[in-house]
Structure formats: structure tokens, C-alpha cells
Write an enzyme that holds these catalytic residues in place. Structure first.
Site, PDB file in Angstrom:
ATOM      1  N   PHE A  67     -35.050  -4.334  49.598  1.00 31.02           N
ATOM      2  CA  PHE A  67     -34.232  -3.610  50.234  1.00 31.02           C
ATOM      3  C   PHE A  67     -33.684  -2.696  49.085  1.00 31.02           C
ATOM      4  O   PHE A  67     -32.881  -3.483  48.138  1.00 31.02           O
ATOM      5  CB  PHE A  67     -33.137  -4.167  51.046  1.00 31.02           C
ATOM      6  CG  PHE A  67     -32.128  -3.522  51.603  1.00 31.02           C
ATOM      7  CD1 PHE A  67     -32.100  -2.910  52.613  1.00 31.02           C
ATOM      8  CD2 PHE A  67     -30.597  -3.895  50.918  1.00 31.02           C
ATOM      9  CE1 PHE A  67     -30.759  -2.510  53.404  1.00 31.02           C
ATOM     10  CE2 PHE A  67     -29.409  -3.409  51.341  1.00 31.02           C
ATOM     11  CZ  PHE A  67     -29.770  -2.608  52.776  1.00 31.02           C
ATOM     12  N   THR A  95     -28.723  -1.091  45.809  1.00 29.68           N
ATOM     13  CA  THR A  95     -27.877  -0.991  44.724  1.00 29.68           C
ATOM     14  C   THR A  95     -28.316  -0.024  43.585  1.00 29.68           C
ATOM     15  O   THR A  95     -29.738  -0.002  43.459  1.00 29.68           O
ATOM     16  CB  THR A  95     -27.857  -2.469  44.180  1.00 29.68           C
ATOM     17  OG1 THR A  95     -27.089  -3.184  45.165  1.00 29.68           O
ATOM     18  CG2 THR A  95     -27.052  -2.653  43.050  1.00 29.68           C
ATOM     19  N   ALA A 131     -23.724   1.950  41.328  1.00 30.49           N
ATOM     20  CA  ALA A 131     -23.257   1.837  42.816  1.00 30.49           C
ATOM     21  C   ALA A 131     -23.758   0.365  43.132  1.00 30.49           C
ATOM     22  O   ALA A 131     -24.774   0.280  43.600  1.00 30.49           O
ATOM     23  CB  ALA A 131     -24.049   2.898  43.538  1.00 30.49           C
ATOM     24  N   SER A 136     -20.838  -2.445  44.552  1.00 29.86           N
ATOM     25  CA  SER A 136     -19.847  -2.816  45.775  1.00 29.86           C
ATOM     26  C   SER A 136     -19.708  -1.470  46.501  1.00 29.86           C
ATOM     27  O   SER A 136     -19.453  -1.471  48.027  1.00 29.86           O
ATOM     28  CB  SER A 136     -18.631  -3.349  45.295  1.00 29.86           C
ATOM     29  OG  SER A 136     -18.949  -4.544  44.780  1.00 29.86           O
ATOM     30  N   THR A 183     -34.495  -7.193  44.735  1.00 35.14           N
ATOM     31  CA  THR A 183     -35.134  -8.638  44.889  1.00 35.14           C
ATOM     32  C   THR A 183     -36.601  -8.521  45.445  1.00 35.14           C
ATOM     33  O   THR A 183     -36.955  -7.701  46.634  1.00 35.14           O
ATOM     34  CB  THR A 183     -34.482  -9.480  45.849  1.00 35.14           C
ATOM     35  OG1 THR A 183     -33.253  -9.637  45.479  1.00 35.14           O
ATOM     36  CG2 THR A 183     -35.152 -10.866  45.930  1.00 35.14           C
ATOM     37  N   ARG A 241     -25.604 -45.445  41.403  1.00 29.82           N
ATOM     38  CA  ARG A 241     -25.000 -45.543  40.169  1.00 29.82           C
ATOM     39  C   ARG A 241     -23.821 -46.552  39.978  1.00 29.82           C
ATOM     40  O   ARG A 241     -22.941 -46.538  41.006  1.00 29.82           O
ATOM     41  CB  ARG A 241     -24.358 -44.021  39.898  1.00 29.82           C
ATOM     42  CG  ARG A 241     -23.393 -44.179  38.470  1.00 29.82           C
ATOM     43  CD  ARG A 241     -24.167 -44.319  37.222  1.00 29.82           C
ATOM     44  NE  ARG A 241     -23.178 -43.757  36.066  1.00 29.82           N
ATOM     45  CZ  ARG A 241     -23.773 -44.261  34.850  1.00 29.82           C
ATOM     46  NH1 ARG A 241     -24.806 -44.679  34.539  1.00 29.82           N
ATOM     47  NH2 ARG A 241     -22.878 -43.845  33.819  1.00 29.82           N
ATOM     48  N   HIS A 279     -21.811 -36.897  39.533  1.00 29.80           N
ATOM     49  CA  HIS A 279     -23.000 -37.187  38.780  1.00 29.80           C
ATOM     50  C   HIS A 279     -22.438 -37.398  37.141  1.00 29.80           C
ATOM     51  O   HIS A 279     -23.327 -38.048  36.446  1.00 29.80           O
ATOM     52  CB  HIS A 279     -24.154 -36.056  38.705  1.00 29.80           C
ATOM     53  CG  HIS A 279     -24.815 -36.218  39.771  1.00 29.80           C
ATOM     54  ND1 HIS A 279     -24.649 -35.905  41.084  1.00 29.80           N
ATOM     55  CD2 HIS A 279     -26.170 -36.486  39.893  1.00 29.80           C
ATOM     56  CE1 HIS A 279     -25.588 -35.886  41.961  1.00 29.80           C
ATOM     57  NE2 HIS A 279     -26.786 -36.319  41.230  1.00 29.80           N
ATOM     58  N   GLY A 320     -21.795 -37.271  33.631  1.00 28.05           N
ATOM     59  CA  GLY A 320     -22.577 -36.583  32.326  1.00 28.05           C
ATOM     60  C   GLY A 320     -23.953 -36.256  32.816  1.00 28.05           C
ATOM     61  O   GLY A 320     -24.674 -35.171  32.430  1.00 28.05           O
ATOM     62  N   GLU A 330     -25.318  -9.463  48.097  1.00 25.26           N
ATOM     63  CA  GLU A 330     -25.120  -8.872  49.615  1.00 25.26           C
ATOM     64  C   GLU A 330     -23.515  -8.894  49.962  1.00 25.26           C
ATOM     65  O   GLU A 330     -23.241  -9.222  50.970  1.00 25.26           O
ATOM     66  CB  GLU A 330     -26.062  -9.925  50.579  1.00 25.26           C
ATOM     67  CG  GLU A 330     -27.555  -9.683  50.426  1.00 25.26           C
ATOM     68  CD  GLU A 330     -28.205 -10.282  51.536  1.00 25.26           C
ATOM     69  OE1 GLU A 330     -27.863 -10.255  52.804  1.00 25.26           O
ATOM     70  OE2 GLU A 330     -29.342 -10.523  51.264  1.00 25.26           O
TER      71      GLU A 330
HETATM   72  N1  COS Z   1     -22.162  -1.684  60.810  1.00 24.06           N
HETATM   73  C1  COS Z   1     -21.989  -0.496  61.463  1.00 24.06           C
HETATM   74  N2  COS Z   1     -21.457   0.429  60.839  1.00 24.06           N
HETATM   75  C2  COS Z   1     -20.899   0.320  59.832  1.00 24.06           C
HETATM   76  C3  COS Z   1     -20.494  -1.011  59.255  1.00 24.06           C
HETATM   77  C4  COS Z   1     -21.177  -1.931  59.799  1.00 24.06           C
HETATM   78  N3  COS Z   1     -21.246  -3.221  59.688  1.00 24.06           N
HETATM   79  N4  COS Z   1     -19.767  -0.987  58.220  1.00 24.06           N
HETATM   80  C5  COS Z   1     -19.474   0.329  58.040  1.00 24.06           C
HETATM   81  N5  COS Z   1     -20.074   1.173  58.879  1.00 24.06           N
HETATM   82  C6  COS Z   1     -19.759   2.671  59.244  1.00 24.06           C
HETATM   83  C7  COS Z   1     -18.497   2.813  59.484  1.00 24.06           C
HETATM   84  O1  COS Z   1     -18.065   2.857  60.687  1.00 24.06           O
HETATM   85  C8  COS Z   1     -18.361   4.231  58.980  1.00 24.06           C
HETATM   86  O2  COS Z   1     -18.930   5.166  60.026  1.00 24.06           O
HETATM   87  P1  COS Z   1     -17.896   6.550  60.425  1.00 24.06           P
HETATM   88  O3  COS Z   1     -18.299   7.407  59.326  1.00 24.06           O
HETATM   89  O4  COS Z   1     -18.860   7.125  61.733  1.00 24.06           O
HETATM   90  O5  COS Z   1     -16.774   6.138  60.519  1.00 24.06           O
HETATM   91  C9  COS Z   1     -19.323   4.527  57.834  1.00 24.06           C
HETATM   92  O6  COS Z   1     -20.342   3.419  57.887  1.00 24.06           O
HETATM   93  C10 COS Z   1     -18.572   4.219  56.569  1.00 24.06           C
HETATM   94  O7  COS Z   1     -17.786   3.163  56.631  1.00 24.06           O
HETATM   95  P2  COS Z   1     -16.713   2.723  55.670  1.00 24.06           P
HETATM   96  O8  COS Z   1     -15.796   3.956  55.518  1.00 24.06           O
HETATM   97  O9  COS Z   1     -16.304   1.480  56.133  1.00 24.06           O
HETATM   98  O10 COS Z   1     -17.436   2.572  54.099  1.00 24.06           O
HETATM   99  P3  COS Z   1     -16.950   2.434  52.589  1.00 24.06           P
HETATM  100  O11 COS Z   1     -17.533   3.394  51.831  1.00 24.06           O
HETATM  101  O12 COS Z   1     -15.512   2.071  52.785  1.00 24.06           O
HETATM  102  O13 COS Z   1     -17.546   0.874  52.425  1.00 24.06           O
HETATM  103  C11 COS Z   1     -18.271  -1.185  52.446  1.00 24.06           C
HETATM  104  C12 COS Z   1     -17.813  -0.173  53.018  1.00 24.06           C
HETATM  105  C13 COS Z   1     -17.234  -1.974  51.055  1.00 24.06           C
HETATM  106  C14 COS Z   1     -18.031  -2.213  53.547  1.00 24.06           C
HETATM  107  C15 COS Z   1     -19.599  -1.302  51.841  1.00 24.06           C
HETATM  108  O14 COS Z   1     -19.292  -0.429  50.750  1.00 24.06           O
HETATM  109  C16 COS Z   1     -20.246  -2.597  51.441  1.00 24.06           C
HETATM  110  O15 COS Z   1     -20.648  -3.280  52.111  1.00 24.06           O
HETATM  111  N6  COS Z   1     -20.396  -2.855  50.157  1.00 24.06           N
HETATM  112  C17 COS Z   1     -21.041  -4.009  49.689  1.00 24.06           C
HETATM  113  C18 COS Z   1     -22.491  -3.580  49.531  1.00 24.06           C
HETATM  114  C19 COS Z   1     -23.270  -4.721  49.399  1.00 24.06           C
HETATM  115  O16 COS Z   1     -23.184  -5.627  49.906  1.00 24.06           O
HETATM  116  N7  COS Z   1     -24.120  -4.606  48.320  1.00 24.06           N
HETATM  117  C20 COS Z   1     -25.167  -5.790  48.060  1.00 24.06           C
HETATM  118  C21 COS Z   1     -26.429  -5.074  47.755  1.00 24.06           C
HETATM  119  S1  COS Z   1     -27.655  -4.983  48.993  1.00 24.06           S
HETATM  120  S2  COS Z   1     -28.424  -6.920  48.588  1.00 24.06           S
END
Ligand code: COS
Length: 383
Positions: free
Chosen positions: A119, A122, A126, A128, A154, A266, A336, A338, A361
Site C-alpha cells: 500500500f 506515504t 506527506a 500524517s 511495507t 524468579r 523482568h 535487569g 497507519e
Molecule cells: N472514510 C471515508 N471517507 C473519508 C474518511 C474515512 N475514514 N476520512 C476522510 N474521508 C473523506 C472525507 O469525508 C472528505 O470527503 P469530502 O471531500 O467529500 O468531504 C475527504 O475524505 C477528505 O477528508 P478530510 O478533510 O478529513 O481530510 P484531511 O486532509 O483533513 O485528512 C486525516 C484527514 C488526518 C484523517 C488523514 O490525512 C489521515 O488519515 N492521515 C494519516 C494517514 C495515515 O494513516 N498514514 C499512514 C500511512 S499508510 S500505512
């Protein structure tokens, strides 16, 4: 899957964990790899296809059933679960949830048979802020050309296909300009960085993925239409967070067991350290965390299976379980003494390994943001 077949599967996985995976934990740590023969056994057991629907060759487990299997896998080294994790979870679920019938038919049977999926969301700039990705996909005739770099991906070097989020609309800098693509790992122009050197989780593989003018057919956009990739990624992460909560629950359970076994065996001050109430307090706190983790996990899994939107509450589950796991690992080292700081004891490894759970995630702080934003939006705040 019917209840009886599922109980047989669960027993088989539990025995496999006890008899094959736990005894090989030190080997995985030393060799920094899951032995090939164990990967083959996992393929034969169908573990790569746990969540792929039965009509496409998988076992078709519900989220609740998946959680029970992943709890068992949580009782051992991260590396085993990580080997199947992206295929069972975030690498395949975009196709399962939003893919077209052709995409499902083409890819899901191969994944169920053991081809690894990754997947790729990231990027170097970019993490969070997932909606700020820069990897681009430009349409030329009936193909897209993908350019950019993905980070910490991963299983990427071992994958047969990747779910790749890329920007198809350069004029739309946010979530709406993003599409999700199915990209075969052997496509011309893809290369992989060196495996990342990590604090823990030996035997798991992450690396950069570099896309240099990688051509994919327009038909490889998940769901067939551009602009929906961010939502697909978020939905996939919602289910992924159920999976990780189950994993954390299984690990808490293992850490409680390691703590109890050590405390009973222990002796200090002429008696088993388990007889000291301060040691009992550490164990009781970890058991309480472990129990709370499992209750939360089962609840969100059940509600996902009922078709409810769980975004807010699965963020709570992921947040609580990963933080609780950190506490359980810390207490296990403390019980545990030491010995807990020494590599020959398993808890030293868990202590390093579990640290990532509060980061990947979605960090704990991102989970807090999701929870708070959901409540504030319900209260009518524009946020
Ligand atoms: N399910 C379905 N739709 C979702 C959703 C979800 N869980 N979360 C957000 N959306 C939709 C929103 O409804 C919105 O849709 P509309 O434009 O139609 O209104 C759109 O996606 C954008 O959502 P939002 O404005 O909340 O997005 P942000 O940019 O503010 O970001 C977070 C939201 C912080 C939640 C997101 O960037 C995130 O999850 N970041 C972490 C990423 C992550 O986990 N990375 C790990 C790497 S992958 S292993």
C-alpha cells in the site's frame, strides 16, 4: 465461512503460532527474515487470502473473524503477521472495497494464492498529511504515467502488486485530486530503495519505491474513475486499524503471559517475585489493558461487519490499543528487571518492536485528531 470451519481454522492458526512461529522467533531476529519454508506454510494455510472474498479464491473472513486470527498472530514476532499483513489488509482492501469486477477477477485470486500486495501512500513530504501527496499520474491517451517517490512502504520489495495513491488532478492540491492505482511491481520504471534499517521489527521489510515514468493502463484506476483514491485509502485504513487493534490485543496478551511466567519463576528475598503486591500490580494493570484492548477491538470489528461507519471509533481503538501495548511492553520489562533489558529475553524485543504501533497507519496524534474532529463536526463546528 461457517462457524465450525472457522473454529477449525482458528485452532489451526493457534497451534501453528505455538508450534512453528514462537519457536522460530529467535531465528527471525538473527536472520532478519521470515524463513521461506514458514512463508510457504502460511501460503498453504491460506493466510494470505484471509480477507479476500471466497468467490475470488480467499477465505472471505469478516472483520470479526479476521480480528480473532490476527489476535493469535499477535502472540508472536511481528514479522510473521507483517508478511501477510499488507496482502490481507491495506494492500488488497482497496480492490475488495472499491475495485471493478474486472480488477477483482484479475488481482484477488493471485493475492489469495500468496502474491504479496503493498500500500503506497506515504511520501518523503506527506506522512500524517496524506492528502498532500505529490506523486503524479498524468493521462496520455489510455495510459497514466506515474512519477514520484513513496517512503517506508511495507513489503514493497517482495510485492507482486502495489496499491498506489497518486495525484491525477494537478489543479486540485487536496484529497479530491487523488486516485488509487493498481500497479504491477514489475512495471517498467519502478525501482526499490535499500531496505530501511529500523529500531526493531526484524524480519519485516520496508523501503522507498521510486516511480520513474511508470506506465499503467487507465483501466487500473481502482473503481474506474479518477478522484476517489483518497476516500478509498481512508476506508482501507479504517479496516486496517481494526486489524492493528487485534494485533495489539494479541501482543498485550503475550506480554502478560511472559510477565506472569517470569514472576512465578524468579525468586528474590526468599520468595517468588509474583508474591509481591507491587509486581502483582504491574501484571494486573497489563491484564486490564489487554482485556480493554480486546473488548474495543471486538466491538469495532462487529460494527464494521454490520456495515456501520466506524472511522471515529476505530481511531479510538487504534489509539487506545497501541498506547496500551506500549504500557504493557514497558511493564513486562519492569517485571523482568535487569533481565528485561537483555536481548536473550523476549520482552526486550517486544519493547523495541511495539514502538512502531503508535506511529504507523496513523500516529496516536492523528487518531486523536480524527476522534475530536468527528465530535466537533457533529456539534456543528466547521473544521
Ligand atoms: N472514510 C471515508 N471517507 C473519508 C474518511 C474515512 N475514514 N476520512 C476522510 N474521508 C473523506 C472525507 O469525508 C472528505 O470527503 P469530502 O471531500 O467529500 O468531504 C475527504 O475524505 C477528505 O477528508 P478530510 O478533510 O478529513 O481530510 P484531511 O486532509 O483533513 O485528512 C486525516 C484527514 C488526518 C484523517 C488523514 O490525512 C489521515 O488519515 N492521515 C494519516 C494517514 C495515515 O494513516 N498514514 C499512514 C500511512 S499508510 S500505512
Amino acid at each position: 465461512m461457517d462457524n465450525e470451519t472457522f473454529s477449525i481454522l482458528l485452532d489451526t492458526v493457534a497451534r501453528f503460532v505455538d508450534e512453528r512461529l514462537i519457536p522460530n522467533e529467535d531465528r527471525v531476529e538473527e536472520e532478519d527474515a521470515v524463513p521461506e519454508e514458514i512463508l510457504d506454510e502460511m501460503r498453504e494455510m491460506g493466510l494470505f487470502g484471509l480477507t479476500i472474498p471466497e468467490e475470488y479464491g480467499g477465505l472471505g473472513l469478516s472483520a470479526s473473524e479476521e480480528a480473532r486470527v490476527i489476535f493469535e498472530m499477535g502472540r508472536t514476532s511481528f514479522a510473521y503477521r507483517s508478511a501477510i499483513g499488507t496482502t490481507v489488509g491495506i494492500g488488497s482492501q482497496g480492490i475488495v472495497m472499491d475495485g471493478t469486477e474486472e480488477q477483482k477477477r484479475e488481482w484477488l485470486p493471485r493475492l489469495a494464492a500468496g502474491m504479496m500486495a503493498s500500500f503506497a501512500l506515504t511520501e518523503p513530504d506527506a506522512g500524517s498529511d496524506a492528502a498532500s501527496i505529490k506523486t503524479s499520474a498524468d493521462l496520455e491517451g489510455d495510459v497514466y504515467r506515474i512519477n514520484g517517490t513513496k517512503r517506508y512502504i511495507t513489503n514493497a520489495p517482495r510485492a507482486g502488486m502495489l496499491t498506489v495513491m497518486a495525484r491525477t488532478d494537478r489543479n486540485e492540491p487536496g484529497a479530491r485530486g487523488i486516485s488509487a492505482f493498481i500497479v504491477p511491481a514489475d512495471a517498467k520504471g519502478i525501482s526499490f530503495g535499500k531496505p530501511d534499517k529500523k529500531m526493531g521489527q526484524k524480519g519485516t521489510v520496508t523501503s522507498d519505491v521510486i516511480f520513474d515514468d511508470v506506465e499503467v493502463p487507465a483501466a487500473n484506476i481502482i473503481g474506474g474513475e479518477p478522484g476517489r483514491g483518497f476516500k478509498t485509502a481512508m476506508k482501507v485504513l479504517d479496516r486496517g486499524r481494526v486489524h492493528l487493534s487485534a494485533l495489539a490485543s494479541g501482543m498485550c496478551h503475550r506480554l502478560v503471559q511472559e510477565s506472569v511466567q517470569y514472576a512465578v519463576q524468579r525468586k528474590q528475598f526468599g520468595q517468588q517475585i509474583a508474591a509481591f503486591q507491587l509486581v502483582q500490580g504491574l501484571i494486573a494493570d497489563s491484564q486490564t489493558d489487554a482485556y480493554a484492548c480486546w473488548c474495543l477491538t471486538q466491538d469495532v470489528a462487529r460494527r464494521f461487519d454490520e456495515g456501520q461507519r466506524i472511522s471515529r471509533d476505530v481511531a479510538s481503538a487504534k489509539y487506545f490499543t497501541s498506547e496500551a501495548l506500549g504500557r504493557c511492553a514497558d511493564r513486562a520489562v519492569q517485571v523482568h528487571g535487569g533481565a528485561g533489558y537483555m536481548a536473550e529475553y523476549k520482552v526486550e524485543r517486544f519493547y523495541r518492536d511495539v514502538r512502531l504501533m503508535r506511529i504507523y497507519e496513523g500516529t496516536s496524534q492523528i487518531q486523536q485528531t480524527i476522534i475530536a474532529k468527528a465530535l466537533l463536526r457533529e456539534a456543528g463546528m466547521k473544521i
